[in-house]
Design a protein around this motif. Structure first.
Motif, short mmCIF file in Angstrom:
data_model
loop_
_atom_site.label_atom_id
_atom_site.label_comp_id
_atom_site.label_asym_id
_atom_site.label_seq_id
_atom_site.Cartn_x
_atom_site.Cartn_y
_atom_site.Cartn_z
N SER A 47 0.86 -1.18 0.00
CA SER A 47 0.00 0.00 0.00
C SER A 47 0.90 1.23 0.00
O SER A 47 2.09 1.15 0.32
CB SER A 47 -0.91 0.01 1.23
N ARG A 48 0.33 2.35 -0.32
CA ARG A 48 1.09 3.60 -0.36
C ARG A 48 1.78 3.87 0.99
O ARG A 48 2.91 4.35 1.02
CB ARG A 48 0.16 4.75 -0.73
N GLU A 60 3.37 8.27 -9.16
CA GLU A 60 4.48 8.27 -8.22
C GLU A 60 4.95 6.83 -8.07
O GLU A 60 4.13 5.93 -7.85
CB GLU A 60 4.06 8.86 -6.88
N ILE A 61 6.26 6.65 -8.22
CA ILE A 61 6.85 5.32 -8.09
C ILE A 61 7.49 5.26 -6.72
O ILE A 61 8.45 5.98 -6.43
CB ILE A 61 7.88 5.03 -9.20
N GLY A 62 6.93 4.41 -5.87
CA GLY A 62 7.50 4.21 -4.54
C GLY A 62 8.61 3.18 -4.63
O GLY A 62 8.60 2.30 -5.49
N ALA A 63 9.58 3.29 -3.73
CA ALA A 63 10.65 2.30 -3.66
C ALA A 63 10.99 2.09 -2.19
O ALA A 63 10.97 3.04 -1.39
CB ALA A 63 11.88 2.75 -4.43
N ALA A 105 6.66 0.24 -6.43
CA ALA A 105 5.21 0.22 -6.62
C ALA A 105 4.79 1.54 -7.24
O ALA A 105 5.34 2.59 -6.93
CB ALA A 105 4.49 0.01 -5.29
N VAL A 106 3.81 1.46 -8.13
CA VAL A 106 3.34 2.65 -8.84
C VAL A 106 1.93 2.98 -8.35
O VAL A 106 1.06 2.10 -8.28
CB VAL A 106 3.31 2.42 -10.37
N PHE A 107 1.73 4.27 -8.03
CA PHE A 107 0.44 4.79 -7.57
C PHE A 107 0.12 6.05 -8.36
O PHE A 107 1.01 6.75 -8.82
CB PHE A 107 0.51 5.16 -6.08
N ALA A 152 0.87 -0.84 -10.20
CA ALA A 152 1.86 -1.87 -10.55
C ALA A 152 2.81 -2.04 -9.37
O ALA A 152 2.97 -1.12 -8.55
CB ALA A 152 2.64 -1.48 -11.79
N THR A 153 3.42 -3.19 -9.29
CA THR A 153 4.43 -3.43 -8.27
C THR A 153 5.45 -4.39 -8.86
O THR A 153 5.42 -4.68 -10.06
CB THR A 153 3.80 -3.99 -6.96
#
Length: 152
Positions: A6-7, A84-87, A102-104, A113-114
């Motif tokens: 999750s975000r 926003e691409i989380g890492a 992960a993409v949000f 996407a993850t």
């Protein structure tokens, strides 16, 4: 079954606006671009955590190589989408570091996407795996608030 991220699981994000050149003939992002986004996010993440990547390569003669790149598509992404691409780092082994991207949507909670990116640290002269430095292990432990200390 593995829980989807999750975000709230991420403290680092890279903002991106989908460009026309990233689309396929269906008008959605072509699959290979996700790995480019993941690579960029992970590289920026590692710098945000305090790792001076190029300086460390020059000083040590060691560099990371990607040995695994996985993309899981959840929701199609179209042109001009603000994302926003989380890492985050999820594991550090003896010679490897595992990241989860992960993409949000920008400011949103929907997982688009993850995946997974695995780096292995190698001596550049021999191309053989070597242990992840304690300095990086400690830096990522502090940045993520997780214990990535080496197993005895």
């Amino acid at each position: 079954m593995k829980r989807q991220p999750s975000r709230a699981d991420f403290r680092f994000f890279l903002s991106h606006r989908v460009r026309y050149v990233e689309l396929d003939t269906q008008g959605i992002v072509f699959n290979a671009h996700y790995l480019t986004w993941y690579d960029e996010a992970v590289s920026d993440y590692i710098r945000a955590a305090g790792w001076a990547y190029q300086d460390e390569v020059k000083a040590s003669g060691a560099d990371f190589h990607v040995v695994r790149g996985l993309v899981e598509y959840k929701v199609a992404i179209g042109r001009k989408a603000e994302i926003e691409i989380g890492a985050r780092c999820t594991r550090i082994g003896r010679s490897s570091v595992t990241f989860q991207p992960a993409v949000f949507p920008a400011g949103g909670d929907t997982l688009l996407a993850t995946g997974e990116i695995v780096w292995v640290l190698t001596d550049q002269a021999t191309r053989r795996p070597i242990p992840v430095p304690d300095k990086l292990r400690s830096m990522l432990s502090v940045f993520e608030g997780m214990d990535f200390s080496a197993a005895p």
